[in-house]
Write an enzyme that holds these catalytic residues in place. Structure first.
Site, PDB file in Angstrom:
ATOM      1  N   CYS A 120       0.242  -2.434  -7.982  1.00 29.81           N
ATOM      2  CA  CYS A 120       0.512  -1.077  -7.119  1.00 29.81           C
ATOM      3  C   CYS A 120       1.858  -1.094  -6.880  1.00 29.81           C
ATOM      4  CB  CYS A 120      -0.012  -1.648  -5.817  1.00 29.81           C
ATOM      5  SG  CYS A 120       0.042  -0.360  -4.154  1.00 29.81           S
ATOM      6  N   LYS A 195     -10.686  -1.211   0.875  1.00 33.01           N
ATOM      7  CA  LYS A 195      -9.569  -1.369   1.373  1.00 33.01           C
ATOM      8  C   LYS A 195      -8.869  -0.909   2.699  1.00 33.01           C
ATOM      9  CE  LYS A 195      -4.348  -2.288   0.921  1.00 33.01           C
ATOM     10  NZ  LYS A 195      -3.254  -2.568  -0.045  1.00 33.01           N
ATOM     11  N   ARG A 217      -0.352   4.286   5.180  1.00 32.78           N
ATOM     12  CA  ARG A 217      -1.198   4.982   4.652  1.00 32.78           C
ATOM     13  C   ARG A 217      -3.061   5.104   4.900  1.00 32.78           C
ATOM     14  NH1 ARG A 217       2.463   1.645   1.581  1.00 32.78           N
ATOM     15  NH2 ARG A 217       3.280   0.152   2.334  1.00 32.78           N
ATOM     16  N   LYS A 248     -11.240  -5.962   1.636  1.00 33.48           N
ATOM     17  CA  LYS A 248     -10.141  -6.427   2.670  1.00 33.48           C
ATOM     18  C   LYS A 248      -9.889  -5.631   4.155  1.00 33.48           C
ATOM     19  CE  LYS A 248      -4.614  -6.409   1.296  1.00 33.48           C
ATOM     20  NZ  LYS A 248      -3.871  -5.976   0.584  1.00 33.48           N
ATOM     21  N   TYR A 313      -2.982 -17.166   2.037  1.00 32.50           N
ATOM     22  CA  TYR A 313      -2.441 -17.991   1.860  1.00 32.50           C
ATOM     23  C   TYR A 313      -2.838 -19.595   2.485  1.00 32.50           C
ATOM     24  CZ  TYR A 313      -0.990 -13.089   2.026  1.00 32.50           C
ATOM     25  OH  TYR A 313      -0.648 -11.919   1.762  1.00 32.50           O
TER      26      TYR A 313
HETATM   27  C1  PBG Z   1      -0.346  -3.548  -1.073  1.00 32.50           C
HETATM   28  C2  PBG Z   1      -0.976  -4.761  -0.902  1.00 32.50           C
HETATM   29  C3  PBG Z   1      -0.934  -5.111   0.585  1.00 32.50           C
HETATM   30  C4  PBG Z   1      -1.308  -5.990   0.681  1.00 32.50           C
HETATM   31  C5  PBG Z   1      -1.786  -6.108  -0.517  1.00 32.50           C
HETATM   32  N1  PBG Z   1      -1.522  -5.252  -0.893  1.00 32.50           N
HETATM   33  C6  PBG Z   1       0.484  -5.004   1.782  1.00 32.50           C
HETATM   34  C7  PBG Z   1      -0.408  -2.792   2.639  1.00 32.50           C
HETATM   35  O1  PBG Z   1      -1.418  -2.554   1.896  1.00 32.50           O
HETATM   36  O2  PBG Z   1       0.325  -2.423   3.071  1.00 32.50           O
HETATM   37  C8  PBG Z   1      -1.868  -6.665   2.202  1.00 32.50           C
HETATM   38  C9  PBG Z   1      -1.690  -8.040   1.893  1.00 32.50           C
HETATM   39  C10 PBG Z   1      -2.353  -9.195   3.408  1.00 32.50           C
HETATM   40  O3  PBG Z   1      -1.046  -7.572   4.298  1.00 32.50           O
HETATM   41  O4  PBG Z   1      -1.692 -10.043   3.513  1.00 32.50           O
HETATM   42  N2  PBG Z   1      -0.627  -2.502  -1.253  1.00 32.50           N
END
Ligand code: PBG
Length: 324
Positions: A120, A195, A217, A248, A313
């Site tokens: 990303c 996502k 986003r 996710k 985590y």
């Molecule tokens: C990057 C990304 C994000 C997460 C994983 N890859 C942040 C987002 O999209 O703002 C979130 C992971 C988490 O909250 O543990 N695009």
């Protein structure tokens, strides 16, 4: 048979019986540990909003991965925090970038570890968005080329699995073509397929220093109300060549995990995101709930919903519990 002859409580009487008939069991092999890598040596910066998690320099990243591997956790996923950010996120696809160096160090130290990378741009762009900005919004097609370059650069450094999290249309096909064209036809893609634009990412944006500098986003991540659209996103990624599909966040979207698993029967991952982690830690700290119980029940529910792999985590902490 009916009550009073039928009594479901009979099989709940003892721990032995409960253990014998438990339908879902967790294993350390179910987990992938996210790690935040930054410059320096011997650096372990605590992340305030994620108690127990750290930004790590490359040497400390290797130590953390070794601990996880030793407990039976087979994989990590790397997020880079570069010193330098620019409009096109050039640190993301620099062959000497922070993630690229971490991959090499990890593969040297732990050759069998499955080193996964988050593909990303948001951690590398000065505006904090996941792609190229044109006319005040993220422009889809010019972003694809940069993402493909990033994935190829990770593969060249030795990554075992690449995971695009940007939510641009067409990125799986772009990554697959890029990887195949450079001789990385055997590197699989784990698509962050469904996502959602989630408030639960809040602590992560602190950890990865990647909050968007303007806007949000929602023009690329999914609307939380949409379950049918999640299936269309997954279908598209499968057609474009994704090897693993991800949902996710995890806990607020267990229904989506189940539908994805039932509909496609694909290897399915779920991301137990930062806010889900910090929520448990906060309850534990406030004395409002037992952190260990909350952790294990959360992870179990994600697996029961149909996830084959859980990015979490809690990987190290939960593996310790499972190993007794
Ligand atoms: C990057 C990304 C994000 C997460 C994983 N890859 C942040 C987002 O999209 O703002 C979130 C992971 C988490 O909250 O543990 N695009």
């Amino acid at each position: 048979m009916q009550f009073p002859q039928l009594r479901l409580r009979r099989l709940r009487k003892t721990e032995t019986l409960r253990r014998m008939f438990r339908e879902t069991a967790l294993s350390p092999a179910d987990f992938m540990l996210p790690l935040f890598v930054r410059e320096g040596r011997g650096v372990r910066n605590p992340i305030g909003s994620m108690p127990g998690q750290f930004q790590l320099s490359v040497d400390e990243t290797v130590k953390a991965a070794r601990e996880a591997w030793g407990l039976g956790v087979p994989s990590v996923i790397l997020f880079g925090i570069p010193d330098h950010k620019d409009a096109l996120g050039s640190g993301a696809y620099a062959d000497d970038g922070i993630v690229q160096r971490a991959i090499k160090a990890l593969k040297d130290a732990l050759p069998e570890l499955c080193v996964t990378t988050d593909v990303c741009l948001c951690e590398y762009t000065d505006h904090g968005h996941c792609g190229v900005i044109e006319g005040g919004d993220v422009s889809n097609d010019p972003t694809l080329e940069l993402l493909a370059r990033e994935a190829v650069s990770h593969a060249r450094a030795g990554a075992d699995l690449v995971a695009p999290s940007d939510m641009m249309d067409g990125r799986i096909a772009a990554l697959r073509a890029g990887l195949d064209g450079e001789g990385f036809g055997d590197v699989p893609i784990m698509a962050y397929a469904a996502k959602f634009a989630s408030t639960f990412y809040g602590p992560f944006r602190d950890a990865a220093e990647s909050p968007p500098k303007f806007g949000d986003r929602r023009s690329y991540q999914m609307d939380p109300g949409n379950g049918d659209e999640a299936l269309r996103e997954v279908e598209l990624d499968v057609q474009e060549g994704a090897d693993i599909v991800m949902v996710k966040p995890a806990l607020p979207y267990l229904d989506v995990i189940r539908r994805v698993k039932d509909t496609f029967g694909y290897p399915t991952a779920a991301y137990n995101v930062s806010g889900e982690y910090s929520m448990v830690k906060a309850m534990d700290r406030l004395g409002w709930g037992d952190g260990r119980g909350l952790m294990m029940e959360s992870l179990l529910s994600i697996k029961r919903a149909g996830a084959d792999l859980i990015l979490t985590y809690f990987a190290v902490e939960a593996a310790r519990v499972l190993n007794g």
